[in-house]
Enzyme design. Structure first.
Site, PDB file in Angstrom:
ATOM      1  N   GLY A 258       0.831  -1.202   0.000  1.00 42.81           N
ATOM      2  CA  GLY A 258       0.000   0.000   0.000  1.00 42.81           C
ATOM      3  C   GLY A 258       0.859   1.242   0.000  1.00 42.81           C
ATOM      4  O   GLY A 258       1.977   1.236  -0.523  1.00 42.81           O
ATOM      5  N   SER A 259       0.358   2.283   0.598  1.00 41.15           N
ATOM      6  CA  SER A 259       1.044   3.573   0.524  1.00 41.15           C
ATOM      7  C   SER A 259       2.253   3.629   1.467  1.00 41.15           C
ATOM      8  O   SER A 259       2.298   2.941   2.494  1.00 41.15           O
ATOM      9  CB  SER A 259       0.067   4.685   0.896  1.00 41.15           C
ATOM     10  OG  SER A 259      -0.378   4.510   2.223  1.00 41.15           O
ATOM     11  N   THR A 260       3.188   4.479   1.112  1.00 36.42           N
ATOM     12  CA  THR A 260       4.388   4.667   1.938  1.00 36.42           C
ATOM     13  C   THR A 260       4.004   5.203   3.314  1.00 36.42           C
ATOM     14  O   THR A 260       4.563   4.799   4.335  1.00 36.42           O
ATOM     15  CB  THR A 260       5.363   5.624   1.217  1.00 36.42           C
ATOM     16  OG1 THR A 260       5.814   4.951   0.029  1.00 36.42           O
ATOM     17  CG2 THR A 260       6.564   5.972   2.071  1.00 36.42           C
ATOM     18  N   GLU A 280       5.574  -3.442   0.922  1.00 40.45           N
ATOM     19  CA  GLU A 280       5.688  -3.131  -0.512  1.00 40.45           C
ATOM     20  C   GLU A 280       4.926  -1.830  -0.726  1.00 40.45           C
ATOM     21  O   GLU A 280       3.698  -1.820  -0.669  1.00 40.45           O
ATOM     22  CB  GLU A 280       5.123  -4.304  -1.314  1.00 40.45           C
ATOM     23  CG  GLU A 280       5.682  -4.366  -2.704  1.00 40.45           C
ATOM     24  CD  GLU A 280       4.850  -3.558  -3.665  1.00 40.45           C
ATOM     25  OE1 GLU A 280       5.216  -2.376  -3.894  1.00 40.45           O
ATOM     26  OE2 GLU A 280       3.855  -4.073  -4.175  1.00 40.45           O
ATOM     27  N   CYS A 314       2.025   0.375  -8.565  1.00 46.56           N
ATOM     28  CA  CYS A 314       3.125   0.930  -7.765  1.00 46.56           C
ATOM     29  C   CYS A 314       4.419   0.991  -8.570  1.00 46.56           C
ATOM     30  O   CYS A 314       5.245   1.868  -8.343  1.00 46.56           O
ATOM     31  CB  CYS A 314       3.315   0.127  -6.492  1.00 46.56           C
ATOM     32  SG  CYS A 314       3.341  -1.629  -6.785  1.00 46.56           S
ATOM     33  N   GLU A 411       3.959  10.221  -6.058  1.00 50.62           N
ATOM     34  CA  GLU A 411       3.257   9.147  -6.753  1.00 50.62           C
ATOM     35  C   GLU A 411       1.824   9.613  -7.035  1.00 50.62           C
ATOM     36  O   GLU A 411       1.092   9.971  -6.121  1.00 50.62           O
ATOM     37  CB  GLU A 411       3.242   7.900  -5.865  1.00 50.62           C
ATOM     38  CG  GLU A 411       2.671   6.690  -6.562  1.00 50.62           C
ATOM     39  CD  GLU A 411       2.707   5.444  -5.689  1.00 50.62           C
ATOM     40  OE1 GLU A 411       2.416   5.543  -4.484  1.00 50.62           O
ATOM     41  OE2 GLU A 411       3.027   4.367  -6.228  1.00 50.62           O
TER      42      GLU A 411
END
Ligand code: NAP
Ligand code: MG
Length: 502
Positions: A258-260, A280, A314, A411
């Site tokens: 998912g998101s950072t 990830e 991603c 992103e």
């Protein structure tokens, strides 16, 4: 045709335990009745805990919508901490017997899940496209076959772990808490569940709020495959449900995609708890085109790199670095090609660009594109007509961008490409690595030496040369820096689900 029913002559070989018997599966299963249905979506789904669908303790539900029509597809249960507790307890109870099962038997379950996925491929593809908005061509030709491939691949490893880790004893980690995003819902579930089960772990998986349906269908499928109750548990809910899973003391390992931002929260939450974790996270891949590249093929690579799955990828090639001498030609070819992309109904097999996954994601894309224009980049958008209902965004590219622009740094996770130019390979490498991310990258050139020289200097976990967005269960996938840690797929991915001892 004659009304008289034809009867088959008896098969003498079968009667004598001959050839037919030799080809019988060790544990036969009946083909699924819905293999011929297109899409069976129940009006409501419970949580899949201990092999059965149950209501959430609170009785709360939320809707999952079709982003192409804004219609509600189903209402799913919202898991709260008490439900997470129940799911983790079921996974813990199943862990011992599952781990003690002969490894080759565990492998058979994975093969069976893979076979059932193939049989029901059409239904899974249709539901994936309805729930998430992606073109049916992609869910049919990519997501579902890749998901099956992950179960086949890992089924093969189940009884061969001593060869995967020679000289060491591999034991399972325990109960894995797995949290997945909305961009490849079924495939991410397969990436997470298959290696965990192959290594003898049990799992509690939470799909994303906007795309829970194929994970719930997969839950049904595991039951049809006869998987023992509690080995796979699927709980639906929002971010709080994910957080409750991460913080549950009964979890031995967290696997997150998912998101950072959420990845960082998870890393803080598991610090000093002893919980294993793989993350990830996001990316902002550089896609580098040299003057000596086959330009028409490169343009197809760029289109696939940024418009595949509406750019909700991603590892998308979202920063194009093109060598100065061919920049004008590449942009002109790309703009012409963008006009030919078919945007609209995800269930139409000619569609190239489907719906944006959710209203929230559409708003995020729109905000970043506005920032690009305000910061001075030049926008080029193709002219497709947008459907009246649903969430849509036209294929978009930006030229005259600078490294300081938000659209080259952040992103976007949409069909939006930022284009920059470079003169020398060193400048391309320097610009490519100038990002907090490090997930993927791509290079197009006619020269083998340049491929090795440039890719060797790129700080990214996955690199493609003269192609882009190609995946295989044997290849490890994962990033550096803010793109996360650990690998999924291949031998490296297996290692995340075992403890190794001498
Ligand atoms: P996200 O919030 O990180 O969601 C990923 C998963 O984590 C979902 O299942 C989400 O549940 C869950 N989650 C949310 N908050 C959590 C928490 N505090 N603890 C544990 N789990 C939590 O990503 P998003 O909001 O869907 O997307 C935001 C951005 O993330 C995108 O614009 C994109 O840049 C990036 N993204 C990257 C990937 C990737 O493949 N690397 C995938 C998706 C998104 P809910 O969905 O129910 O909130
Ligand atoms: Mg949905």
């Amino acid at each position: 045709m004659s009304a008289k029913k034809k009867t088959r002559p008896p098969n003498p070989a079968a009667a004598h335990g001959g050839a037919d018997d030799d080809f019988r599966l060790a544990e036969p299963y009946a083909p699924a009745p819905e293999a011929t249905d297109h899409a069976r979506i129940a009006p409501a789904y419970g949580l899949f805990i201990n092999g059965a669908f149950v209501s959430a303790a609170s009785g709360k539900r939320f809707a999952t919508v079709n982003p192409a029509t804004e219609e509600t597809l189903s209402e799913v249960a919202e898991a709260e901490p008490a439900d997470v507790d129940k799911a983790v307890a079921a996974a813990r109870k199943a862990f011992g017997p599952w781990n003690r099962l002969k490894a080759s038997e565990r492998g058979k379950y994975l093969f069976r899940i893979a076979r059932l996925l193939q049989e029901r491929a059409r239904e899974f593809a249709v539901i994936e496209s309805m729930d998430g908005g992606k073109p049916i061509r992609e869910s049919r030709d990519f997501d579902v076959p890749q998901a099956a491939a992950h179960f086949f691949y890992h089924g093969g490893w189940a009884d061969k772990l001593e060869y995967a880790f020679p000289g060491r004893k591999a034991s399972p980690v325990g109960v894995a808490g797995q949290i997945i995003p909305w961009n490849f819902p079924l495939l991410m579930a397969a990436w997470k569940i298959a290696p965990a089960l192959a290594c003898g772990n049990t799992v509690v998986l939470k799909p994303a709020e906007s795309t829970p349906l194929t994970a719930l269908k997969l839950a049904e499928l595991t039951a049809d495959a006869g998987l023992p109750p509690g080995v796979v548990n699927i709980i639906t809910g929002a971010g709080e449900t994910g957080s409750a899973l991460v913080n549950h003391p009964g979890i031995d390992k967290i696997a997150f995609t998912g998101s950072t931002e959420v990845g960082k929260q998870i890393q803080r939450a598991v610090a000093a708890t002893g919980k294993r974790h793989t993350l990830e996270l996001g990316g902002k891949a550089a896609h580098i085109i040299f003057e000596d590249a086959p330009l028409d093929q490169a343009v197809e690579g760029i289109v696939n790199g940024i418009f595949f799955n509406q750019g909700h990828v991603c590892c998308a090639g979202s920063r194009l670095l093109v060598q100065e001498g061919v920049a004008g030609t590449v942009v002109a070819k790309l703009r012409r090609r963008m006009e030919t992309l078919v945007l609209g109904d995800p269930l139409d097999k000619n569609t190239d660009i489907g719906a944006i996954n959710s209203r929230a994601q559409l708003e995020r894309i729109e905000a970043l594109v506005r920032a690009g224009v305000e910061e001075g980049a030049r926008i080029h958008q193709s002219g497709q007509k947008l459907p009246e209902k649903g969430y849509w965004f036209r294929p978009t590219i930006f030229t005259e961008t600078a490294q300081s622009h938000r659209i080259t740094r952040e992103e976007i996770f949409g069909p939006v490409l930022s284009i920059m130019t470079f003169r020398t390979p060193d400048e391309a490498i320097e610009k490519a690595n100038n990002t907090p991310y490090g997930l993927s990258g791509g290079v197009w050139t006619d020269k083998g030496a340049k491929i090795f020289g440039v890719t060797g200097a790129l700080r990214a976990g996955v690199l493609w040369a003269n192609t882009f967005n190609k995946f295989d269960p044997t290849s490890p996938f994962g990033g550096y820096k803010e793109s996360g840690l650990g690998r999924e797929g291949g031998l490296h991915g297996l290692a995340a689900y075992v403890n190794l001892s001498r």
